[in-house]
Every structure is written in C-alpha cells, then in structure tokens.
Design a protein around this motif. Sequence first.
Motif, short mmCIF file in Angstrom:
data_model
loop_
_atom_site.label_atom_id
_atom_site.label_comp_id
_atom_site.label_asym_id
_atom_site.label_seq_id
_atom_site.Cartn_x
_atom_site.Cartn_y
_atom_site.Cartn_z
N MET A 1 0.85 -1.20 0.00
CA MET A 1 0.00 0.00 0.00
C MET A 1 0.88 1.24 0.00
SD MET A 1 -2.99 1.18 2.71
CE MET A 1 -4.02 -0.23 2.37
N THR A 2 0.62 2.16 -0.93
CA THR A 2 1.40 3.40 -1.01
C THR A 2 0.84 4.41 -0.01
OG1 THR A 2 -0.04 4.40 -2.67
CG2 THR A 2 1.75 2.98 -3.48
N PRO A 3 1.61 5.45 0.32
CA PRO A 3 1.08 6.50 1.19
C PRO A 3 -0.20 7.13 0.64
CG PRO A 3 3.45 6.70 1.00
CD PRO A 3 3.04 5.65 0.02
N ALA A 4 -0.29 7.27 -0.69
CA ALA A 4 -1.50 7.84 -1.29
C ALA A 4 -2.70 6.93 -1.05
CB ALA A 4 -1.28 8.06 -2.78
N GLU A 5 -2.48 5.63 -1.19
CA GLU A 5 -3.57 4.68 -0.95
C GLU A 5 -3.97 4.67 0.52
OE1 GLU A 5 -2.51 1.50 -4.53
OE2 GLU A 5 -1.61 1.28 -2.54
N LEU A 6 -2.99 4.76 1.41
CA LEU A 6 -3.31 4.80 2.83
C LEU A 6 -4.07 6.07 3.17
CD1 LEU A 6 -3.13 3.72 5.69
CD2 LEU A 6 -0.85 4.75 5.88
N SER A 7 -3.66 7.19 2.57
CA SER A 7 -4.37 8.45 2.79
C SER A 7 -5.84 8.31 2.42
CB SER A 7 -3.72 9.56 1.97
OG SER A 7 -4.45 10.76 2.08
N GLN A 8 -6.09 7.66 1.29
CA GLN A 8 -7.47 7.45 0.86
C GLN A 8 -8.21 6.51 1.80
OE1 GLN A 8 -7.01 6.01 -3.15
NE2 GLN A 8 -6.41 8.00 -3.96
N ALA A 9 -7.49 5.51 2.35
CA ALA A 9 -8.11 4.58 3.28
C ALA A 9 -8.52 5.29 4.57
CB ALA A 9 -7.15 3.43 3.58
N VAL A 10 -7.65 6.18 5.07
CA VAL A 10 -7.98 6.94 6.28
C VAL A 10 -9.18 7.86 6.01
CG1 VAL A 10 -7.15 8.62 7.96
CG2 VAL A 10 -5.61 6.84 7.12
N GLN A 11 -9.15 8.48 4.85
CA GLN A 11 -10.27 9.34 4.45
C GLN A 11 -11.58 8.54 4.41
OE1 GLN A 11 -10.24 10.69 0.35
NE2 GLN A 11 -10.79 12.77 0.99
N ALA A 12 -11.50 7.32 3.86
CA ALA A 12 -12.69 6.47 3.78
C ALA A 12 -13.16 6.06 5.18
CB ALA A 12 -12.39 5.22 2.95
N ALA A 13 -12.22 5.84 6.10
CA ALA A 13 -12.58 5.48 7.48
C ALA A 13 -13.32 6.64 8.16
CB ALA A 13 -11.34 5.11 8.27
N VAL A 14 -12.86 7.85 7.93
CA VAL A 14 -13.54 9.03 8.48
C VAL A 14 -14.94 9.13 7.88
CG1 VAL A 14 -13.54 11.55 8.61
CG2 VAL A 14 -11.41 10.27 8.92
N SER A 15 -15.03 8.94 6.56
CA SER A 15 -16.32 9.02 5.88
C SER A 15 -17.30 7.99 6.44
CB SER A 15 -16.12 8.80 4.37
OG SER A 15 -17.35 8.86 3.69
N ALA A 16 -16.80 6.78 6.72
CA ALA A 16 -17.67 5.73 7.27
C ALA A 16 -18.17 6.11 8.66
CB ALA A 16 -16.90 4.40 7.32
N ALA A 17 -17.30 6.73 9.46
CA ALA A 17 -17.70 7.16 10.79
C ALA A 17 -18.76 8.27 10.71
CB ALA A 17 -16.49 7.63 11.58
N VAL A 18 -18.63 9.13 9.73
CA VAL A 18 -19.62 10.20 9.53
C VAL A 18 -20.96 9.60 9.11
CG1 VAL A 18 -20.22 12.19 8.08
CG2 VAL A 18 -17.91 11.96 9.01
N GLU A 19 -20.92 8.66 8.15
CA GLU A 19 -22.15 8.04 7.67
C GLU A 19 -22.86 7.25 8.78
OE1 GLU A 19 -21.18 5.69 4.30
OE2 GLU A 19 -20.58 7.39 3.06
N ALA A 20 -22.05 6.70 9.71
CA ALA A 20 -22.63 5.94 10.82
C ALA A 20 -23.16 6.85 11.92
CB ALA A 20 -21.59 4.99 11.39
N GLY A 21 -22.99 8.15 11.77
CA GLY A 21 -23.46 9.09 12.77
C GLY A 21 -22.55 9.22 13.97
N GLU A 22 -21.34 8.67 13.88
CA GLU A 22 -20.40 8.72 15.00
C GLU A 22 -19.59 10.01 15.02
OE1 GLU A 22 -19.67 3.87 14.93
OE2 GLU A 22 -18.14 5.25 14.20
#
Length: 553
Positions: A1-22
């Motif tokens: 996994m490249t740093p760019a891909e990890l950055s996107q993964a962290v971004q997706a994790a934040v997005s999932a937490a937002v969608e879950a209302g957390e």
Amino acid sequence: MTPAELSQAVQAAVSAAVEAGELAVAVPEHVTVERPKNRDHGDYATNVALQLAKPAGKPPRAVAELVAARLRELPGVAGVDIAGPGFLNITFDAATQGELARTIVEAGAEYGRNEALKGLRINLEFVSANPTGPIHIGGVRWAAVGDSLARVLKASGADVTTEYYLNDAGVQISKFAASLQAAANGREVPADGYVGEYIGDIAKAITDGVPGVLDLPGDEQLQVFRTEGLKLMVAEIQRSMDEFGTHFDTWFSEKSLHDSGAIEQAIERLREQGHVFERDGAIWLRTTDFGDDKDRVLIKADGETTYFAADAAYYLSKRDRGSEVSVYMLGADHHGYVNRLKAISACAGDDMDRNIEVRIGQFVKMLRDGEEVRMSKRAGNIITIDDVVDWIGVDAARYTLARSSTDSTITLDINVLTSQTNENPVYYVQYAHTRMCGVARKAAQLGVDKGAAEDFKPELLSTSWENDILGALGEFPRVLATAGELREPHRVARFLEDLAGKYHRLYENCMFLPKGDEELTDTHRARLWLVEATRTVTANGLTLLGVSAPERM
C-alpha cells in the motif's frame, strides 16, 4: 500500500464514521500520512484525529479510536495504535509492504507520475539570456533547473510549454553588432562593447559567409553584422542547450513584439483596464496600485517604447497563447522585476497570486583546487555553459545545479564533481543504479530470474533494510507531486540520494543471489523484485532531472 492509498483509506474510514453518525464533521479532502522517524511508531502516522477533534466536539483520542477501529479491519493492516494526544500509528504486515515492489516493477516508467496538476496550462520561461554571447554559468543553473522542473510538472499532469525569450531588440544588440563590426575591420571593440574570442569567431564567420560585407557602407555593413551575428549567436545558444539536454518548445523573439504591433495593442488593452495614464508627455502604467515601488513608463516622451512595454506585451502574449500560469525564472540580479511583472498581470485583470510566478535563482561559483574559477578564455569575462560541460560533464552539471534550492548560492567543486567518491552526489546515485544493474547481470549469468509475478512472495521482504527501502519507494509519488506543486525539482534529487543510501546499506547486508552450491530460494527471488523496483525508481528520478542512469561505470 502506497502513502497515497493509505491516505485514501484513512479518508474512507472518516467518511464511514460520519455516515454511521459517529462523527459530525466534513470529510477532509486530503489526509496527510507521514513516515515516522522512529520506526517503533509504526510504518505511517497521521494526525487526522487532531484536526477533526474540534469540529467534531470530541477529544482527539476519541476521534482517533473511531478511525482506528475501521483501519484495523483493512487487509494488510497489522496494527493501529493511538499515541500521545491522538496520533494514529499504522503498521502493515510484511506482505502488504512488500507488495509495493511488484506494483513498481509492473508500472515501470509510469511509477511516480500523478495528477496533482492535471490539466493546468503552464508557460515555463527560463534561461532567456541576451543573445549577445555564450550562456554564462547563471544561465546554466536555470537550464538545469528549468528543464528538470518542466519534466516534473509534466509528470504531475500539467500541460507545460517551455520557452526561451530572445532579447533580440534594443541597445545591447546594437552594441553586439558594433563589436562584431569592429572586430571584422581590425578595430578596437567599443569601450561598452563585447569582448572575448567568440566575437572574433563570429565576425570571421560573417565575413566568410557574406562575401563583400566589408565593402558595404558603414550603416549597411552594421546591419549585416546585426542580422547575421544574431543568427549565429542564437544557433550557438541552441547548440549549447541541445548538448546540455535542455529543449525549448518555443524560441520567442522580442523583436516580433515590435514588428507585429503587439506592444501598441498591449498598451491599449491595459488602457481599457484603467491603469494607463499620461504624464510629462510619456505614457505610464500605474503599477503602484499592485505593490510595485513606482509606476512604469511604457512609451517615453520622445515616442520610444521601453523594455517594460515589451514585458507587458510578452505577458499578454503568453496568456493569449493559452497559459494559465506564466512562470518566469530569472537571475539573481532581477529581484526588481518581481513586483513589476506581477503588477503587469494585475493590471491586465489577472490574479497576480495565481496567473504569474517569478522565481529568482541565486549565484553559482566554481572551484578548482580550492580556488575560485572566474573567467573563460573564449568568453573573456564569464564562465560559459561549454566550460562547465568540459570541466565536469553534463550529468554532474545538471544534477548538481538541480539538487539545491534556487534560493541558495551554490559552489561547484570541479575536483569533487569529477571524482568517483561518495562526496560526489551524482556519482553516489548513479553508482547505486549500476549496482542494481550489476545484480541483474549476475543473476542472468547464473541463469536466475525473479520469477513470474504470481510467484512473488512479498512477505519475505521483512528485514529492517528491506523495510527502509520499501518505505522510501512508497514516498516517490508524493515527493514528485510536492516538487511540482512547489516548483522545487531539487526534492527529487534529495530523494534519490536518500534512496541510494538505503540501497547501499541493503546491498551490504542482504544476499540477493545464492552463493556457491546454495539453492535459489523464494527470498532471493523476492529480493530481485525489490532490486528491480529500486532500480526503476532511481532511473525514473534521474530521468526527471535529465541525468543518465548508467548500467556500468
């Protein structure tokens, strides 16, 4: 996994937490991940929780735990720790880290290229020395930096036009012509003229190529020396640039601005914008409205247009030809041009913080045997591009001139740059590349190859030396994108030196091939993938700097 891909993964994790209302926050457009200096802190770290804590109304560590819980579920993530006030330290398993080697080898020359500047139309003007003599050492610096920057910008997705502005009109050209005429007629060159062997060489070439030129009346003769001298000098400059590996899409003539009426048209366009005024019989541009220290004359009281008027017309020409951002790369003696050029942009109705950039390069000195080298026999009073190439070679010149920020004065030590030692930065990087090529040659001699992609076992790349290399290789796309965004190609060179150091340590501590009667193992094959990946990135970086990647030295 490249740093760019990890950055996107962290971004997706934040997005999932937002969608879950957390979390009740805006998902950041970009998340920064960095390689920790202390490897005990994981493979990568991010401060995203600290950034989101205030808008989320939660403690940073609480935000970090929400993000970490999702990251821990990702394939290849071996662990996510929360450190200090809320930093996330992320560790990959060996297979995920090692997989990068296959990614790089399969991408080849494309690895590192990115879309950070996708579609941005940039006019990049550099060197632009008066065509009255050979390119001097200051121009050589811009030839190396400008050409490298153009390559970096293109690799980041920009649409780049490189341009050389020929100052082929005005007083200096008249002095150049008068110097040629005097030399051809065996007279002393005027006191304010040009000296050096090249003046005699060009004068002779003109008299040989234009029979009877010395029999013409003085004014006609002078015009011949002006016209033919310019042609020969420009051809000489183009030859030097070509041999230096620096190429321009456009050679733009200042004289064409005068001959085409472009200057007059530019003044009228600026007048329509409301910034042209008349005073004391002259026509001025009110550049003080936009930070210049004084207003600038466009047309003198006697009707003669100024250099500044040509500068204004030239800027508008760039914009008319489709440039969104016009980048000027000027010498150390041009600090006074920064505000006035930016003011032209603003007076034309453009955003002077976006549509124009003016870069100033500092001076270059050369040393030999501890003493400064100051003069060239051929040019008389300057060091020329041909001198630099003769003394240290194209690769050493390009690499060394491009490896430092243009804000700093640099010294080229001829003794160091012609040595085969680690003190010579270009040798240090190129030698690492030849070592990588040497491994491939030795493998071929033994009848060994790295095997098919499906047989590659990335989890076997698990030593600290291998981990260091993989971490560096993963940073290359980001280094390249940053170099383009900040207009700093020296970042590529510094990256290459760091990578070379890591490879030299890997070379000393890991066996790539079986010795004697040893059997070839999957670890050997995995390391051959890693060597090829490192060679690919090194070659890609050197290419961006216009420097060769030799297979042997």
